[in-house]
Design a protein around this motif. Structure first.
Motif, mmCIF file in Angstrom:
data_model
loop_
_atom_site.group_PDB
_atom_site.id
_atom_site.type_symbol
_atom_site.label_atom_id
_atom_site.label_comp_id
_atom_site.label_asym_id
_atom_site.label_seq_id
_atom_site.Cartn_x
_atom_site.Cartn_y
_atom_site.Cartn_z
ATOM 1 N N GLY A 9 46.405 53.101 8.402
ATOM 2 C CA GLY A 9 47.089 54.016 7.495
ATOM 3 C C GLY A 9 48.507 53.614 7.194
ATOM 4 N N ARG A 10 48.938 52.493 7.744
ATOM 5 C CA ARG A 10 50.293 51.981 7.518
ATOM 6 C C ARG A 10 50.341 50.549 8.049
ATOM 7 N N PRO A 11 51.252 49.725 7.578
ATOM 8 C CA PRO A 11 51.375 48.376 8.145
ATOM 9 C C PRO A 11 51.839 48.435 9.598
ATOM 10 N N ILE A 12 51.432 47.426 10.362
ATOM 11 C CA ILE A 12 51.920 47.262 11.731
ATOM 12 C C ILE A 12 52.621 45.916 11.793
ATOM 13 N N ALA A 13 53.898 45.930 12.120
ATOM 14 C CA ALA A 13 54.704 44.722 12.039
ATOM 15 C C ALA A 13 55.405 44.429 13.357
ATOM 16 N N VAL A 14 55.348 43.172 13.784
ATOM 17 C CA VAL A 14 56.120 42.730 14.949
ATOM 18 C C VAL A 14 57.539 42.465 14.475
ATOM 19 N N THR A 15 58.498 43.148 15.066
ATOM 20 C CA THR A 15 59.898 42.983 14.662
ATOM 21 C C THR A 15 60.780 42.454 15.778
ATOM 22 N N ALA A 16 60.291 42.464 17.018
ATOM 23 C CA ALA A 16 61.087 41.964 18.140
ATOM 24 C C ALA A 16 60.159 41.387 19.199
ATOM 25 N N VAL A 17 60.677 40.417 19.947
ATOM 26 C CA VAL A 17 59.904 39.777 21.007
ATOM 27 C C VAL A 17 60.813 39.498 22.193
ATOM 28 N N SER A 18 60.191 39.262 23.327
ATOM 29 C CA SER A 18 60.931 38.834 24.515
ATOM 30 C C SER A 18 60.103 37.802 25.253
ATOM 31 N N SER A 19 60.715 36.677 25.575
ATOM 32 C CA SER A 19 60.066 35.633 26.346
ATOM 33 C C SER A 19 61.148 34.727 26.901
ATOM 34 N N ARG B 65 49.262 39.233 12.133
ATOM 35 C CA ARG B 65 49.608 38.480 10.922
ATOM 36 C C ARG B 65 48.363 38.139 10.106
ATOM 37 N N ASP B 66 47.337 37.590 10.761
ATOM 38 C CA ASP B 66 46.163 37.098 10.031
ATOM 39 C C ASP B 66 45.343 38.220 9.392
ATOM 40 N N ASN B 67 45.256 39.370 10.080
ATOM 41 C CA ASN B 67 44.440 40.489 9.571
ATOM 42 C C ASN B 67 45.313 41.657 9.121
ATOM 43 N N ALA B 68 46.505 41.345 8.627
ATOM 44 C CA ALA B 68 47.488 42.391 8.316
ATOM 45 C C ALA B 68 46.960 43.415 7.319
ATOM 46 N N GLU B 69 46.302 42.965 6.251
ATOM 47 C CA GLU B 69 45.839 43.901 5.220
ATOM 48 C C GLU B 69 44.747 44.812 5.762
ATOM 49 N N LEU B 70 43.787 44.240 6.479
ATOM 50 C CA LEU B 70 42.707 45.046 7.060
ATOM 51 C C LEU B 70 43.258 46.051 8.069
ATOM 52 N N ILE B 71 44.181 45.600 8.909
ATOM 53 C CA ILE B 71 44.753 46.471 9.935
ATOM 54 C C ILE B 71 45.528 47.619 9.290
ATOM 55 N N ALA B 72 46.304 47.317 8.244
ATOM 56 C CA ALA B 72 47.077 48.370 7.567
ATOM 57 C C ALA B 72 46.151 49.426 6.972
ATOM 58 N N ALA B 73 45.023 48.988 6.412
ATOM 59 C CA ALA B 73 44.077 49.939 5.830
ATOM 60 C C ALA B 73 43.496 50.851 6.903
ATOM 61 N N ARG B 74 43.195 50.289 8.061
ATOM 62 C CA ARG B 74 42.587 51.083 9.124
ATOM 63 C C ARG B 74 43.612 51.904 9.899
ATOM 64 N N VAL C 260 48.179 36.040 25.604
ATOM 65 C CA VAL C 260 47.844 37.343 25.016
ATOM 66 C C VAL C 260 48.886 37.771 23.993
ATOM 67 N N GLY C 261 50.165 37.694 24.347
ATOM 68 C CA GLY C 261 51.214 38.126 23.430
ATOM 69 C C GLY C 261 51.185 37.371 22.117
ATOM 70 N N ALA C 262 51.044 36.042 22.199
ATOM 71 C CA ALA C 262 50.955 35.239 20.979
ATOM 72 C C ALA C 262 49.686 35.578 20.203
ATOM 73 N N GLY C 263 48.603 35.868 20.922
ATOM 74 C CA GLY C 263 47.362 36.262 20.260
ATOM 75 C C GLY C 263 47.514 37.554 19.476
ATOM 76 N N VAL C 264 48.264 38.511 20.038
ATOM 77 C CA VAL C 264 48.517 39.782 19.343
ATOM 78 C C VAL C 264 49.302 39.529 18.059
ATOM 79 N N ALA C 265 50.363 38.713 18.165
ATOM 80 C CA ALA C 265 51.173 38.411 16.982
ATOM 81 C C ALA C 265 50.347 37.730 15.901
ATOM 82 N N LYS C 266 49.478 36.809 16.306
ATOM 83 C CA LYS C 266 48.634 36.092 15.345
ATOM 84 C C LYS C 266 47.632 37.031 14.673
ATOM 85 N N LEU C 267 47.018 37.903 15.452
ATOM 86 C CA LEU C 267 46.037 38.835 14.893
ATOM 87 C C LEU C 267 46.701 39.793 13.904
#
Length: 450
Positions: free
Chosen positions: A55-65, A44-53, A35-42
């Protein structure tokens, strides 16, 4: 604004000011499994669409595993890496914590509690944590004024949480039910389609990755109970109460029962059902016979379905994939988009002091119809003995089916009943099992008219 001559300022050669770019929402993901890797991939892959919906970019900046060397299919170079997931809560550069570690205790619980205490919103896919500790976590989140979001905790990519908490918020919900575990639905579907026994199909499901090496949480109904407890809390506006859920799994469902169900016009499904009764709320997970013509009876394989009934909307059914990296990540990111937009909804749909405290009803009070399969010695008087016990407990028969004749040997007899009280049925079943002509434990499956 137009100039006095009617021309816009831009039209007269003036420079327009660029719209300021909103600061990205900084996200930390704790747990980089499926799930966590799936969230990071989504993200990244849909970054422009997600930012439009959002109202701002959503960026992964830290992880723990735990394992830095494992290839997860997404780049992690340049991200801050925490060995101790709980330490993420103290990072001032993190806006939102996404918890995909799993489990009701340990680092998952510690991280969520620490993040809430630090005033950070949390998005989690952890149904066990919410089912066991959701009431306390909701109070903590409300006290700190932060969001605890969990769309991904129930039915994967199906927006069941938003449907109940937001889309159906104006309705008085009378019942919420569903197929809440894809592993069980796959096993029951395959047993029916291939005529195989439970153990054979379970082994096949494990080989294909649909079932865990230790499948107990799934096949014993615990996973479905976690999800039902969450749905019931939302549907009826009360604190989550896992302890009130009656739980049965599918280990004892036989290929013969599935075949007989087909003859009677039913399909066997593991359902979670929560219902508002006059005297309280009933919550139960167990195998059910549902009419083949019912929409939920046609939900097959690993798919999930959620049905809600409201006083104004009527019946609503949602169906889709209930697990997997893509569907679950879709639900997590939907919550992140809400947070980026500044949407805040109480965990259980209403403030703590507005929640209901309707009592939970014991399973013994359940009223419904039943399927009984008895393996009995083919002797005169057997059916009279069985029906006499049912009569003594005020249980009336709707139909009876006897498969073949084999004098002196065991044969199956199938009975279906009209509605009766569960407590009486259990008492009758104990007496029937003790009859000398009944050679094995009777099979009981409840009949539901969904």
């Amino acid at each position: 604004m137009s100039a006095p001559d009617g021309r816009s300022g831009a039209g007269r050669g003036e420079l327009t000011r660029p719209r300021p770019v909103a600061r990205p929402l900084a996200v930390a993901i704790a747990g980089l499994g499926t799930v966590g890797a799936g969230v990071a991939k989504l993200l990244r892959d849909n970054a422009e669409l997600i930012a439009a919906r959002a109202g701002r970019p959503i960026a992964v900046t830290a992880v723990s595993s735990r394992d830095r060397t494992r290839d997860r299919g997404v780049p992690v170079a340049g991200l801050r890496w925490y060995e101790d997931a709980v330490a993420i809560a103290a990072d001032p550069a993190i806006d939102v914590v996404v918890e995909t570690i799993g489990g009701s205790e340990g680092p998952a619980r510690a991280l969520v509690e620490a993040a809430i205490a630090a005033g950070k919103p949390v998005v989690t896919a952890n149904k066990a944590l919410l089912a066991v500790h959701g009431a306390a976590l909701a109070e903590q989140a409300e006290a700190r004024g932060v969001t605890l979001a969990f769309e991904a905790a129930v039915a994967g990519g199906i927006p069941a949480i938003k449907a109940l908490r937001e889309g159906l918020a104006a309705n008085r919900i009378s019942r919420v039910a569903g197929i809440l575990n894809g592993t069980c639905n796959y096993i029951l579907t395959t047993m029916r389609e291939r005529g195989l026994q439970f153990a054979e199909v379970l082994a096949d499901a494990q080989r294909l990755g649909y079932a865990e090496a230790d499948p107990a949480f799934d096949i014993d109904g615990v996973d479905a109970a976690h999800k039902l407890a969450i749905l019931a809390a939302l549907a009826f506006g009360r604190p989550v109460d896992l302890g009130a859920v009656h739980i049965e799994g599918i280990r004892e469902v036989s290929a013969l029962d599935i075949e007989l169900a087909e003859e009677l016009g039913y399909r066997i499904k593991l359902l979670g059902i929560a219902k508002r009764e006059e005297s309280g709320i009933s919550t139960r997970v167990h195998p059910c016979m549902v009419p083949k013509a019912a929409a939920i009876g046609r939900v097959e394989g690993v798919f999930n379905a959620v049905v809600a009934e409201g006083d104004f909307v009527g019946r609503v059914m949602l169906e889709g994939r209930g697990a997997g990296a893509g569907p679950t990540a879709s639900a997590v990111v939907a919550d992140l988009i809400d947070l980026a937009r500044g949407r805040l909804t109480p965990v259980w749909g209403a403030a703590t002091d507005a929640l209901s405290h309707a009592p939970s009803l014991p399973m013994e009070k359940h009223v419904g119809a039943y399927y009984l399969r008895l393996m009995v010695l083919d002797r005169p008087g057997v059916i009279a003995d069985v029906t006499g016990v049912l009569r003594d407990h005020a249980i009336s028969l709707e139909s009876m089916l006897q498969r073949g004749r084999a004098p002196g040997e065991a044969v199956p007899i199938v009975l279906t009943t009209h509605d009766c009280v569960e407590g009486r049925m259990r008492e009758a079943l104990a007496r029937i099992e003790a009859l000398p002509t009944v050679v094995e434990k009777p099979a009981l499956i409840r009949i539901e008219g969904l």
